[in-house]
Design an enzyme around this catalytic site. Structure first.
Site, PDB file in Angstrom:
ATOM      1  CD1 TRP A 119      49.856  35.672  45.508  1.00  0.00           C
ATOM      2  CD2 TRP A 119      51.772  36.814  45.509  1.00  0.00           C
ATOM      3  NE1 TRP A 119      50.425  35.552  44.268  1.00  0.00           N
ATOM      4  CE2 TRP A 119      51.590  36.247  44.234  1.00  0.00           C
ATOM      5  CE3 TRP A 119      52.919  37.579  45.741  1.00  0.00           C
ATOM      6  CZ2 TRP A 119      52.519  36.407  43.199  1.00  0.00           C
ATOM      7  CZ3 TRP A 119      53.842  37.744  44.719  1.00  0.00           C
ATOM      8  CH2 TRP A 119      53.616  37.166  43.458  1.00  0.00           C
ATOM      9  CG  ASP A 186      47.226  41.221  48.602  1.00  0.00           C
ATOM     10  OD1 ASP A 186      46.626  41.731  47.641  1.00  0.00           O
ATOM     11  OD2 ASP A 186      48.259  40.516  48.490  1.00  0.00           O
ATOM     12  CE  LYS A 210      46.762  39.242  40.562  1.00  0.00           C
ATOM     13  NZ  LYS A 210      47.625  38.499  39.742  1.00  0.00           N
TER      14      LYS A 210
HETATM   15  C1  LIG Z   1      47.089  38.147  46.022  1.00  0.00           C
HETATM   16  C2  LIG Z   1      48.324  38.752  45.429  1.00  0.00           C
HETATM   17  N1  LIG Z   1      49.069  39.588  46.172  1.00  0.00           N
HETATM   18  C3  LIG Z   1      50.185  40.153  45.688  1.00  0.00           C
HETATM   19  C4  LIG Z   1      50.630  39.885  44.415  1.00  0.00           C
HETATM   20  C5  LIG Z   1      51.897  40.534  43.918  1.00  0.00           C
HETATM   21  O1  LIG Z   1      51.532  41.548  43.043  1.00  0.00           O
HETATM   22  P1  LIG Z   1      52.605  42.433  42.283  1.00  0.00           P
HETATM   23  O2  LIG Z   1      53.213  41.585  41.227  1.00  0.00           O
HETATM   24  O3  LIG Z   1      51.775  43.566  41.761  1.00  0.00           O
HETATM   25  O4  LIG Z   1      53.618  42.902  43.267  1.00  0.00           O
HETATM   26  C6  LIG Z   1      49.896  39.018  43.602  1.00  0.00           C
HETATM   27  C7  LIG Z   1      50.335  38.722  42.226  1.00  0.00           C
HETATM   28  O5  LIG Z   1      49.785  37.930  41.523  1.00  0.00           O
HETATM   29  C8  LIG Z   1      48.711  38.452  44.126  1.00  0.00           C
HETATM   30  O6  LIG Z   1      47.986  37.616  43.380  1.00  0.00           O
END
Ligand SMILES: Cc1ncc(COP(=O)(O)O)c(C=O)c1O
Length: 378
Positions: A119, A186, A210
């Protein structure tokens, strides 16, 4: 006004549910009362004779939901009255990967990123379209099994970006660098799970799915004073200042995910807030990691010092035993334990709503597996 009768089958279904121990990484388990209250609001929201799914987002009732959710998010993070705004936006955390550089990286500016996983590298990829993106350190070469500690953040960067918890690899930042620039984090997979000095961050974002609610919304908490400094012409839907001016209703917001998020935030407050849930989260993580370390048939995949309290990743010492272990945990009513394909093995996601009892069941299964396999060896 007219009466709408609920069908009997529907009521039967609601009274008899066999709940699984849900270790899913997200979307994931939410508190049972959130499911029940959300279900009730779909049928009749606040005794209005209307479903939450059919009311106007501009109605007094929904404006109240939005205001309470925004205020409660700040309250739980200890950021009320400190110059922050909370927004509930569309597009998930991935949209923030590009909104962050759009709103914070100056024309011809520079941003610094710490690469701790899939991510984080997704966020880096988006930032590169906006300007110079310096990766201060990366653990990619070790398949992201740790959080890099030795790095220097360029003093002239417009902001520093990190990912507090790496959902896929099971690592979590325990400390954050002190830098003289806005810090962006994030926190998708560990927001509201542990006590931090959240005022050290200038922008926090998290996909809802989550610790906060169902998928479909992202929470952004931003210190207002860092905005409006880039010289960029930002499209309205991607401009944090426009969303703030519209009180998070620039367009039709994702009403149901926001309502369910509010219910989860209320639940968290009733538990005693982040400090109280952190104690339970620590107990759950200790129970599982102690077993991973004790049981000779398992090993953790992340470096011990960087282990995540939200997502515990672990492997079997002998992959050939996987069918036996898989059968045992499935029989025990466990769901969502398979690891992400880039790590393999298993991942136990222990978000706020996962009860300690579910971890006890998993640990029992691991012990049972140990006795079965050791019995087979003799
Ligand atoms: C740490 C982290 N950042 C970003 C995301 C991406 O999230 P989204 O699917 O809401 O775009 C995730 C998805 O699991 C994540 O765990």
């Amino acid at each position: 006004m007219y009466f709408r009768n609920l069908s009997l089958n529907f009521l039967d279904m609601l009274t008899d549910i066999m709940k699984k121990h849900n270790y899913s990484a997200g979307p994931c388990i939410l508190p049972q009362e959130v499911f029940e209250q959300s279900a009730a609001a779909i049928l009749d929201f606040n005794n209005s004779g209307l479903s939450i799914l059919e009311i106007s987002h501009r109605s007094k009732d929904f404006v109240g939901v939005m205001e309470e959710a925004r205020a409660l998010a700040l309250e739980l993070l200890g950021l009320t009255g400190k110059g922050y705004q909370a927004l509930f936006l569309h597009g998930g955390a991935s949209m923030e990967f590009l909104m962050v550089p759009y709103n914070l990286m100056k024309e011809n500016g520079k941003a610094a990123y710490l690469d701790t996983g899939t991510w984080a590298s997704g966020a880096i990829k988006e930032a590169k379209s906006f300007g110079e993106t310096v990766v201060v350190a990366s653990s990619k070469n070790e398949n992201y099994n740790h959080i890099p500690r030795e790095y220097t953040v360029p003093a002239d960067a417009d902001y520093f970006h990190c990912t507090s918890n790496n959902t896929i690899f099971g690592t979590q930042m325990k400390e954050f660098p002190n830098v003289d620039m806005p810090v962006v984090c994030d926190m998708s997979s560990d927001i509201f799970s542990r006590v931090l000095d959240f005022s050290k961050f200038d922008l926090i974002y998290a996909g809802a799915q989550k610790n906060m609610g169902p998928a479909g919304a992202a929470l952004v908490v931003v210190k207002e004073e860092i905005l409006g400094k880039t010289g960029r012409n930002i499209p309205s839907m991607l401009d944090y200042q426009k969303h703030i001016a519209a009180e998070s209703m620039y367009n039709t917001p994702p009403v149901f995910p926001i309502y369910a998020s509010l219910l989860t935030l209320r639940w968290l407050k009733a538990q005693g807030g982040i400090a109280a849930i952190e104690k339970i989260n620590n107990a759950k993580a200790k129970l599982l990691y102690d077993e991973i370390d004790r049981n000779a048939y398992f090993r953790g995949s992340a470096n011990a010092a960087d282990r995540s309290n939200m997502n515990a990743t672990f492997l079997l010492e002998n992959e050939e035993h996987a069918p036996i272990f898989d059968q045992l945990w499935k029989q025990a009513g466990i769901s969502g334990l398979a690891g992400h394909r880039s790590v393999g093995g298993y991942r136990a996601s222990m978000y706020n709503a996962l009860p300690l009892e579910s971890v006890e069941v998993l640990v029992e299964v691991m012990k049972d597996f140990e006795s079965k396999i050791s019995g087979m060896n003799f």
